[in-house]
Design a protein around this motif. Structure first.
Motif, short mmCIF file in Angstrom:
data_model
loop_
_atom_site.label_atom_id
_atom_site.label_comp_id
_atom_site.label_asym_id
_atom_site.label_seq_id
_atom_site.Cartn_x
_atom_site.Cartn_y
_atom_site.Cartn_z
N ASN A 13 37.99 39.50 29.55
CA ASN A 13 39.23 39.66 29.99
C ASN A 13 39.70 38.51 30.85
OD1 ASN A 13 38.03 42.43 29.59
ND2 ASN A 13 40.27 42.94 30.19
N ILE A 14 41.03 37.78 30.69
CA ILE A 14 41.55 36.80 31.58
C ILE A 14 42.32 37.16 32.46
CG2 ILE A 14 42.00 34.31 31.81
CD1 ILE A 14 39.11 34.52 30.57
N GLN A 15 43.82 36.67 32.21
CA GLN A 15 44.78 37.29 33.12
C GLN A 15 45.42 38.46 32.36
OE1 GLN A 15 47.80 34.71 35.66
NE2 GLN A 15 48.18 34.26 33.51
N ASP A 16 45.17 39.60 32.80
CA ASP A 16 45.63 40.77 32.04
C ASP A 16 45.85 42.04 33.18
OD1 ASP A 16 42.76 41.01 32.16
OD2 ASP A 16 42.80 42.67 30.91
N CYS A 17 46.09 43.17 32.54
CA CYS A 17 46.13 44.41 33.46
C CYS A 17 45.25 45.57 32.65
CB CYS A 17 47.57 45.13 33.04
SG CYS A 17 48.01 45.54 31.10
N ASP A 18 44.33 45.01 31.67
CA ASP A 18 43.43 45.78 30.97
C ASP A 18 43.92 46.98 30.15
OD1 ASP A 18 40.57 45.75 30.43
OD2 ASP A 18 40.31 47.72 31.87
N MET A 83 47.12 27.48 37.11
CA MET A 83 46.30 27.98 38.08
C MET A 83 44.91 28.46 37.72
SD MET A 83 49.40 30.35 40.24
CE MET A 83 48.03 30.88 41.47
N GLU A 84 44.29 27.26 37.47
CA GLU A 84 42.99 27.27 36.52
C GLU A 84 41.92 28.18 37.02
OE1 GLU A 84 41.18 23.64 35.59
OE2 GLU A 84 42.91 22.71 36.33
N TYR A 85 41.71 28.57 38.31
CA TYR A 85 40.72 29.17 39.00
C TYR A 85 41.11 30.75 39.02
CZ TYR A 85 37.86 25.16 39.05
OH TYR A 85 36.97 24.18 38.82
N ALA A 86 42.34 31.07 39.15
CA ALA A 86 42.83 32.36 39.27
C ALA A 86 42.63 33.37 38.02
CB ALA A 86 44.29 32.13 39.78
N PHE A 87 42.71 34.64 38.59
CA PHE A 87 42.80 35.80 37.43
C PHE A 87 41.59 35.85 36.48
CE2 PHE A 87 46.89 34.03 38.44
CZ PHE A 87 47.37 35.08 39.45
N THR A 88 40.57 35.22 36.97
CA THR A 88 39.21 35.27 35.97
C THR A 88 38.15 35.86 36.93
OG1 THR A 88 40.27 33.25 34.94
CG2 THR A 88 37.89 33.90 34.66
N THR A 89 37.39 36.64 36.33
CA THR A 89 36.05 37.12 36.88
C THR A 89 34.97 36.24 36.03
OG1 THR A 89 35.87 38.70 35.34
CG2 THR A 89 36.78 39.51 37.30
N GLY A 90 33.82 36.41 36.73
CA GLY A 90 32.73 35.80 35.86
C GLY A 90 32.01 34.71 36.62
N ARG A 91 31.51 33.68 35.78
CA ARG A 91 30.63 32.80 36.46
C ARG A 91 31.31 31.65 37.06
NH1 ARG A 91 26.63 29.48 32.32
NH2 ARG A 91 28.55 28.17 32.20
N PRO A 93 31.68 28.22 39.41
CA PRO A 93 33.18 27.86 39.34
C PRO A 93 33.14 27.59 37.74
CG PRO A 93 32.04 25.91 39.84
CD PRO A 93 30.88 27.05 39.67
N GLU A 94 33.82 28.52 37.21
CA GLU A 94 34.38 28.36 35.59
C GLU A 94 35.62 29.08 35.50
OE1 GLU A 94 32.33 30.62 32.39
OE2 GLU A 94 32.33 28.70 31.59
N THR A 95 36.64 27.99 34.77
CA THR A 95 37.97 28.40 34.95
C THR A 95 38.18 29.34 33.81
OG1 THR A 95 38.77 26.55 33.52
CG2 THR A 95 38.83 26.33 36.04
N GLY A 96 39.49 29.98 33.65
CA GLY A 96 39.70 30.73 32.42
C GLY A 96 39.74 29.96 31.04
N GLU A 98 37.99 27.22 30.70
CA GLU A 98 36.65 26.73 30.28
C GLU A 98 35.70 27.97 29.83
OE1 GLU A 98 36.10 23.53 33.97
OE2 GLU A 98 35.40 25.34 34.12
N ARG A 99 35.95 29.04 30.33
CA ARG A 99 35.39 30.55 29.76
C ARG A 99 35.74 30.68 28.58
NH1 ARG A 99 32.31 34.45 32.34
NH2 ARG A 99 32.55 36.69 31.97
N VAL A 100 36.74 30.66 28.26
CA VAL A 100 37.36 31.06 26.77
C VAL A 100 36.74 29.86 25.74
CG1 VAL A 100 39.28 31.05 25.25
CG2 VAL A 100 39.43 32.26 27.39
N LYS A 101 36.73 28.51 26.03
CA LYS A 101 36.36 27.52 25.02
C LYS A 101 35.06 27.74 25.06
CE LYS A 101 39.75 23.77 25.71
NZ LYS A 101 40.00 22.49 26.19
N ARG A 102 34.43 28.02 25.86
CA ARG A 102 32.76 27.75 25.99
C ARG A 102 32.28 29.23 25.24
NH1 ARG A 102 28.55 30.45 28.96
NH2 ARG A 102 30.12 31.48 30.62
N LEU A 103 32.94 30.30 25.21
CA LEU A 103 32.53 31.38 24.76
C LEU A 103 32.97 31.57 23.06
CD1 LEU A 103 32.64 34.19 27.27
CD2 LEU A 103 30.59 33.13 26.65
N ALA A 104 33.88 30.68 22.90
CA ALA A 104 34.70 30.53 21.52
C ALA A 104 33.73 29.77 20.83
CB ALA A 104 36.05 30.21 21.59
N LYS A 105 33.04 28.71 21.47
CA LYS A 105 32.37 27.41 20.54
C LYS A 105 31.37 28.25 19.74
CE LYS A 105 29.89 24.69 23.04
NZ LYS A 105 28.52 24.87 22.34
#
Ligand code: SF4
Ligand code: F3S
Length: 268
Positions: A13-18, A83-91, A93-96, A98-105
């Motif tokens: 989940n990145i910037q969302d209401c679930d 607002m790269e660091y906002a609205f993201t949980t997880g590791r 400092p990893e921005t939203g 970066e997280r999506v790109k890394r896990l998509a790879k």
């Protein structure tokens, strides 16, 4: 029953209401527990998993290594690129992004669930302070499926998943990367109020005689003629009802930029 190899799924989940997770756990055929126990192997899902904190992140990293190239990455929520660091949980400092790109790879394919992950959704509405975009604006060089709507219909999430489980491939997509089985028709083509549209019988004011008689909502701003989705056929909440069924027009929630473009009471 173990019918086939269960497909590893990572859901972030990145910037969302679930709301899409909430919709999915109301799936009835199959139920979400049948889905999780029989068809997929849900490696990471912030709302549903028992693990939390570092333990949860470890599950994620272990799954990425173990199922490299094999897992489906589901993304819920838009990705804030301003607002790269906002609205993201997880590791951190990893921005939203970066997280999506890394896990998509290392994913076999990426499934964007809901209006936000598909096209930016409500966070991307003017003036879009976070620079919200959809997955396809950030992830390149991977098969991507968009399952838009606010929320995505659980039948369509399960449909894409089971198509992949059964065939090992993704369903046929339209030009916006939406599965054609779900987004191949306009709301207006299968609307239960269509006979009233054809007869020129419209609701002219909220609560008028036309509203009481379930007349067509076009003059009240219904965007069903411009919106591709199957909720006019399958409805929501296990077939219980859907927006037009409860007497308000479609706001085009499965289309790009729907909030700015379609969510008004004005006819287009
Ligand atoms: Fe078309 Fe909307 Fe009227 Fe249904 S209510 S017939 S979708 S304009
Ligand atoms: Fe969305 Fe319109 Fe269906 S608002 S849920 S596409 S009726």
């Amino acid at each position: 029953a173990e019918l086939m190899n269960r497909i590893p799924v990572i859901w972030i989940n990145i910037q969302d209401c679930d709301g899409n997770t909430e919709a999915l756990i109301r799936s009835s055929a199959p139920t979400v527990d049948e889905l999780i126990l029989d068809y997929i192997s849900l490696e990471y899902q912030e709302t549903l998993m028992a693990a939390a904190g570092d333990q949860a992140e470890k599950c994620l990293e272990d799954a990425v290594k173990e199922f490299k190239g094999k897992y489906l990455l589901f993304v819920e929520g838009s990705i804030p690129v301003k607002m790269e660091y906002a609205f993201t949980t997880g590791r951190h400092p990893e921005t939203g992004v970066e997280r999506v790109k890394r896990l998509a790879k290392d994913a076999a394919a990426v499934i964007a669930v809901g209006a936000c992950a598909s096209f930016g959704g409500i966070p991307a509405a003017h003036p879009n302070p976070t620079g919200a975009v959809g997955v396809m604006d950030v992830v390149k060089g991977k098969p991507i499926v968009n399952i838009p709507a606010c929320p995505a219909n659980p039948a369509n999430i399960v449909g894409v998943l089971l198509h992949y489980v059964m065939t090992g491939s993704l369903p046929e997509l339209d030009s916006l990367l939406r599965p054609k089985f779900a987004f191949g028709y306009r709301i207006h083509d299968n609307c239960e109020r269509r006979a009233h549209f054809d007869a020129g019988e419209f609701v002219e004011e909220w609560g008028d005689e036309g509203a009481k008689n379930n007349f067509c909502l076009y003059k009240m701003g219904c965007k069903g003629p411009f919106t591709f989705n199957n909720c006019s056929i399958i409805r929501y909440n296990d077939g219980t009802n859907w927006p037009i069924g409860v007497g308000r027009g479609c706001i085009g929630c499965s289309e790009p930029d729907f909030w700015d473009k379609y969510a008004t009471e004005r006819p287009v």
